[in-house]
Every structure is written in C-alpha cells, then in structure tokens.
Design a protein around this motif. Structure first.
Motif, PDB file in Angstrom:
ATOM      1  N   SER A   1      -3.211   8.708 -11.939  1.00  0.00           N
ATOM      2  CA  SER A   1      -2.626   8.144 -13.142  1.00  0.00           C
ATOM      3  C   SER A   1      -2.029   6.757 -12.893  1.00  0.00           C
ATOM      4  O   SER A   1      -2.167   5.859 -13.723  1.00  0.00           O
ATOM      5  CB  SER A   1      -1.546   9.112 -13.646  1.00  0.00           C
ATOM      6  OG  SER A   1      -0.948   8.631 -14.797  1.00  0.00           O
ATOM      7  N   THR A   2      -1.374   6.578 -11.737  1.00  0.00           N
ATOM      8  CA  THR A   2      -0.675   5.304 -11.490  1.00  0.00           C
ATOM      9  C   THR A   2      -1.595   4.201 -10.960  1.00  0.00           C
ATOM     10  O   THR A   2      -1.313   3.013 -11.179  1.00  0.00           O
ATOM     11  CB  THR A   2       0.467   5.489 -10.452  1.00  0.00           C
ATOM     12  OG1 THR A   2      -0.072   6.119  -9.281  1.00  0.00           O
ATOM     13  CG2 THR A   2       1.612   6.306 -11.017  1.00  0.00           C
ATOM     14  N   ALA A   3      -2.679   4.580 -10.276  1.00  0.00           N
ATOM     15  CA  ALA A   3      -3.491   3.565  -9.576  1.00  0.00           C
ATOM     16  C   ALA A   3      -3.945   2.408 -10.471  1.00  0.00           C
ATOM     17  O   ALA A   3      -3.786   1.241 -10.073  1.00  0.00           O
ATOM     18  CB  ALA A   3      -4.687   4.232  -8.896  1.00  0.00           C
ATOM     19  N   PRO A   4      -4.477   2.658 -11.672  1.00  0.00           N
ATOM     20  CA  PRO A   4      -4.967   1.521 -12.470  1.00  0.00           C
ATOM     21  C   PRO A   4      -3.853   0.538 -12.837  1.00  0.00           C
ATOM     22  O   PRO A   4      -4.081  -0.672 -12.866  1.00  0.00           O
ATOM     23  CB  PRO A   4      -5.540   2.189 -13.729  1.00  0.00           C
ATOM     24  CG  PRO A   4      -5.781   3.609 -13.354  1.00  0.00           C
ATOM     25  CD  PRO A   4      -4.746   3.946 -12.335  1.00  0.00           C
TER      26      PRO A   4
ATOM     27  N   ALA B   1      -7.901  -3.576   0.517  1.00  0.00           N
ATOM     28  CA  ALA B   1      -7.089  -3.694  -0.710  1.00  0.00           C
ATOM     29  C   ALA B   1      -7.823  -3.235  -1.958  1.00  0.00           C
ATOM     30  O   ALA B   1      -7.198  -3.073  -3.013  1.00  0.00           O
ATOM     31  CB  ALA B   1      -6.635  -5.138  -0.872  1.00  0.00           C
ATOM     32  N   LYS B   2      -9.140  -3.010  -1.854  1.00  0.00           N
ATOM     33  CA  LYS B   2      -9.878  -2.562  -3.051  1.00  0.00           C
ATOM     34  C   LYS B   2      -9.852  -1.047  -3.190  1.00  0.00           C
ATOM     35  O   LYS B   2     -10.212  -0.508  -4.233  1.00  0.00           O
ATOM     36  CB  LYS B   2     -11.336  -3.043  -2.982  1.00  0.00           C
ATOM     37  CG  LYS B   2     -11.488  -4.561  -3.154  1.00  0.00           C
ATOM     38  CD  LYS B   2     -12.959  -4.924  -3.312  1.00  0.00           C
ATOM     39  CE  LYS B   2     -13.233  -6.352  -2.888  1.00  0.00           C
ATOM     40  NZ  LYS B   2     -13.157  -6.575  -1.423  1.00  0.00           N
ATOM     41  N   VAL B   3      -9.463  -0.346  -2.137  1.00  0.00           N
ATOM     42  CA  VAL B   3      -9.478   1.123  -2.186  1.00  0.00           C
ATOM     43  C   VAL B   3      -8.190   1.618  -2.830  1.00  0.00           C
ATOM     44  O   VAL B   3      -7.104   1.486  -2.252  1.00  0.00           O
ATOM     45  CB  VAL B   3      -9.650   1.724  -0.767  1.00  0.00           C
ATOM     46  CG1 VAL B   3      -9.615   3.244  -0.825  1.00  0.00           C
ATOM     47  CG2 VAL B   3     -10.937   1.233  -0.139  1.00  0.00           C
ATOM     48  N   THR B   4      -8.294   2.183  -4.010  1.00  0.00           N
ATOM     49  CA  THR B   4      -7.092   2.717  -4.664  1.00  0.00           C
ATOM     50  C   THR B   4      -7.451   3.868  -5.599  1.00  0.00           C
ATOM     51  O   THR B   4      -8.604   4.002  -6.019  1.00  0.00           O
ATOM     52  CB  THR B   4      -6.332   1.595  -5.426  1.00  0.00           C
ATOM     53  OG1 THR B   4      -5.035   2.092  -5.756  1.00  0.00           O
ATOM     54  CG2 THR B   4      -7.048   1.137  -6.687  1.00  0.00           C
ATOM     55  N   GLY B   5      -6.463   4.712  -5.866  1.00  0.00           N
ATOM     56  CA  GLY B   5      -6.673   5.863  -6.747  1.00  0.00           C
ATOM     57  C   GLY B   5      -7.521   6.947  -6.113  1.00  0.00           C
ATOM     58  O   GLY B   5      -8.000   7.839  -6.805  1.00  0.00           O
ATOM     59  N   GLN B   6      -7.686   6.872  -4.790  1.00  0.00           N
ATOM     60  CA  GLN B   6      -8.582   7.825  -4.120  1.00  0.00           C
ATOM     61  C   GLN B   6      -7.814   9.040  -3.602  1.00  0.00           C
ATOM     62  O   GLN B   6      -6.662   8.929  -3.181  1.00  0.00           O
ATOM     63  CB  GLN B   6      -9.302   7.149  -2.946  1.00  0.00           C
ATOM     64  CG  GLN B   6     -10.158   5.970  -3.357  1.00  0.00           C
ATOM     65  CD  GLN B   6     -11.254   6.345  -4.340  1.00  0.00           C
ATOM     66  OE1 GLN B   6     -11.831   7.438  -4.275  1.00  0.00           O
ATOM     67  NE2 GLN B   6     -11.530   5.453  -5.281  1.00  0.00           N
TER      68      GLN B   6
ATOM     69  N   LYS C   1       0.846  -1.204   0.000  1.00  0.00           N
ATOM     70  CA  LYS C   1       0.000   0.000   0.000  1.00  0.00           C
ATOM     71  C   LYS C   1       0.876   1.247   0.000  1.00  0.00           C
ATOM     72  O   LYS C   1       1.828   1.334   0.776  1.00  0.00           O
ATOM     73  CB  LYS C   1      -0.860   0.041   1.270  1.00  0.00           C
ATOM     74  CG  LYS C   1      -1.894  -1.063   1.377  1.00  0.00           C
ATOM     75  CD  LYS C   1      -2.701  -0.838   2.630  1.00  0.00           C
ATOM     76  CE  LYS C   1      -3.654  -1.972   2.949  1.00  0.00           C
ATOM     77  NZ  LYS C   1      -3.802  -3.067   2.028  1.00  0.00           N
ATOM     78  N   ILE C   2       0.501   2.210  -0.851  1.00  0.00           N
ATOM     79  CA  ILE C   2       1.196   3.505  -0.850  1.00  0.00           C
ATOM     80  C   ILE C   2       0.193   4.573  -0.416  1.00  0.00           C
ATOM     81  O   ILE C   2      -0.938   4.611  -0.923  1.00  0.00           O
ATOM     82  CB  ILE C   2       1.733   3.844  -2.269  1.00  0.00           C
ATOM     83  CG1 ILE C   2       2.765   2.800  -2.712  1.00  0.00           C
ATOM     84  CG2 ILE C   2       2.341   5.253  -2.295  1.00  0.00           C
ATOM     85  CD1 ILE C   2       3.142   2.878  -4.188  1.00  0.00           C
ATOM     86  N   VAL C   3       0.622   5.396   0.520  1.00  0.00           N
ATOM     87  CA  VAL C   3      -0.199   6.527   0.957  1.00  0.00           C
ATOM     88  C   VAL C   3       0.630   7.784   0.744  1.00  0.00           C
ATOM     89  O   VAL C   3       1.788   7.853   1.186  1.00  0.00           O
ATOM     90  CB  VAL C   3      -0.580   6.416   2.453  1.00  0.00           C
ATOM     91  CG1 VAL C   3      -1.460   7.579   2.869  1.00  0.00           C
ATOM     92  CG2 VAL C   3      -1.254   5.093   2.750  1.00  0.00           C
TER      93      VAL C   3
END
Ligand SMILES: NC(=O)c1ccc[n+]([C@@H]2O[C@H](COP(=O)([O-])OP(=O)(O)OC[C@H]3O[C@@H](n4cnc5c(N)ncnc54)[C@H](O)[C@@H]3O)[C@@H](O)[C@H]2O)c1
Length: 289
Positions: free
Chosen positions: A178-181, A232-237, A146-148
C-alpha cells in the motif's frame, strides 16, 4: 564522502544480525543495532565494530519515545544521514484465541482480553518505525532512503498454531504494497522479506531438533535478498526466502472485475484522503526546503 547509515531493530540476533553484518562487510554501511536484549546486542555490536561502524542501543521498539530517540541518535552518529531502516524485531504468539489463557474476570465471568503484544512488536512498532524513518529520510542532504521489513512466509500463507503472528505478518505485506507507490514520490523504497524457516533464537529450543534440517533456509539467503533490494527501482516487493532462493511473490490475482475496479480507483481515494497524502516534493512537513 561519509558512509551510508542503517538502523536495524532486533539486530542483536538472527536475521537482523545477519543483515547488520552483511551491510557492514559487503555494502560499506555503518549500522546501529537496536534490541531489548542488551547483553546479546551489545556483545554482537562490539564484535562487528571496527572503525566505529557499529553501535548498539537498548530499545524496546514498542515504546515510541525510545524508538524515536534512537532514530535521532542514529542520525547524529551518522553525521546527519540515515539511509536504511530495517524493521526486523519480532516475536511469536504470546497468547491464544483458542483458550482463556489469561483466565476469566472473577466478577463478570467474562474472558480477559487477548494479550496482543505480538501485534505491538511485529506490526504497530514497525508502522511507528516507518513513520520515523520517513521523517528522517526527508532530512538527508539527498532526501530518500530504503525501508526493509521482515515479514514472514506467514505473511502470504497462514498457520493455525500462530494466528497472532500470521495476522501481524499479513498486515505488513498489505502495508508494504500500500505504501510503496506513495513513498516512490519521496525517493523511499519499501520492501518486505518473507523468510520460510531460518534457525534463529526465535525458534524455541525444545522444537529445534525436531525440524527437518533439509527444510531450513540459510542466513546466506537473507544476504542475497538484501542485495536484491539495493537497487533504487526495487520497491513494493514481498520477497520469499526459501532455501537458497529469493522469490518475488506476486499480489494475488483479482477474483472479480469488481474487486479490480475498487483497487484501481486511486484518483477517487486520493480525493477522499487528500489531507493524509503527501503534497508535491518540497511542500511536505519535515522536508528541507
Ligand atoms: N527465523 C525465521 O524462520 C523467521 C521466519 C520468518 C520471519 N521471521 C522474522 O524475522 C525477524 C527476526 O527474527 P529472527 O528469526 O532473527 O529471531 P531472533 O529472536 O533471533 O531475533 C529477533 C530479535 O528481536 C528482538 N526483539 C524482540 N522484541 C523486541 C522489542 N520489543 N524491541 C526491540 N527488540 C526486540 C529480540 O531480542 C531478538 O534479538 C522477526 O520479525 C521474525 O518474525 C523469522
């Protein structure tokens, strides 16, 4: 089973320190704190450390080698794992685009260049850190992590007195979206925190008594935001932290069908950027086979 491991830049104070404390006490993490402020960082790590769960390293994140070595040492200390990277170190505007603060060159009479250390710390070092985190995440026994990123509400709004800071924080929002997907394909999540205003050492002493205290966001909202990205489903937010609220802010609506068309041409962009994009899992440099 070993405990999850997090690396937090700028973790010696304020928001980074609150995240360190929350990860250790609530999520059972072991945490490495990086900070340029050795005295404060070492003292806070000592305070948090019981049962070998917190370590301090003096690192200037703008020095790539220092940051890279810290990642390596963190993985070793963590028993070969790194689960979370919190890119949080940040500074305010150190120069002006409104005045020739650095003076002019005596020979040419031209202004000296703007000092862009704000972008070096708030943006360039974060990108290098994400690059390093991806490298180490893919070496985990179960690849991923995970990156925050600590952006700011000035990542989606703007403030005329902080143009360098606003530019750096806007850029981080674009970087996360841009990177999340692509990171999803590597089991890496990336999200940004966008605090409105939290009283920390970032706030110059002189102005602290002047703020309307009713407008200050408590550090408990940072903990709440961290809880919301553990899935783990939360991303690009991009999560705005406003008083006691955490608001998942939406990307601005497309202003024209033409702009929508351009942003949706993934396949063509992927063809154009083919050497830069990851290959299928297992075939990327740095991945364990
Ligand atoms: N406090 C707020 O209201 C607020 C709002 C929005 C965003 N942010 C962001 O949150 C992050 C944390 O800020 P904070 O408010 O906790 O401030 P802070 O000053 O309390 O903490 C920032 C830490 O980063 C460290 N640091 C600065 N430059 C560094 C470098 N080159 N290498 C390593 N460490 C370095 C500092 O020593 C400090 O310990 C920053 O990115 C800031 O821009 C803060």
């Amino acid at each position: 089973m070993s405990k999850p491991v997090a690396l937090i830049t700028g973790g010696g104070s304020g928001i980074g320190l609150a995240i360190a404390e929350h990860l250790i006490n609530i999520h059972g993490y072991r945490v490495v704190i990086l900070d340029v402020n050795k005295e404060r960082g070492a003292a806070e790590a000592k305070r948090l450390n019981n049962a070998d769960n917190c370590l301090f390293k003096e690192v200037d994140v703008t020095d790539f080698d220092q940051q890279a070595q810290a990642f390596q040492q963190t993985c070793e200390w963590g028993g070969g794992r790194l689960d979370m990277f919190v890119a949080n170190a940040g500074i305010g505007d150190g120069d002006s685009v409104y005045k020739d603060l650095k003076g002019v060159d005596e020979k040419t009479g031209l202004p000296k260049p703007v000092d862009l250390r704000t972008l070096d710390v708030n943006l360039n070092a974060v990108i290098q850190g994400v690059h390093l985190a991806r490298h180490f995440f893919l070496k985990n026994a179960t690849p991923g992590g995970k990156i925050v990123i600590t952006s700011s509400c000035l990542g989606v709004y703007a403030n005329h007195s902080l143009p360098l800071y606003s530019a750096s924080k806007h850029a981080l929002v674009g970087f996360v979206r841009s990177t999340a997907p692509v990171f999803t394909g590597m089991d890496i999540t990336i999200n940004a925190l966008l605090p409105v205003l939290i009283e920390t050492n970032l706030m110059p002493e002189a102005v602290r008594p002047l703020w309307d205290r009713a407008q200050l966001t408590p550090l408990s909202t940072v903990s709440k935001a961290i809880d919301s990205i553990m899935d783990a489903k939360v991303t690009g937010q991009t999560i705005e932290l406003s008083l006691d609220q955490t608001v998942f802010s939406k990307q601005q609506a497309f202003s024209t069908p033409n702009a929508k068309w351009m942003c949706e041409q993934h396949k063509l962009w992927e063809m154009a950027c083919e050497p830069l994009l990851p290959k299928p899992p297992g075939q990327n440099v740095g991945e364990l086979q």
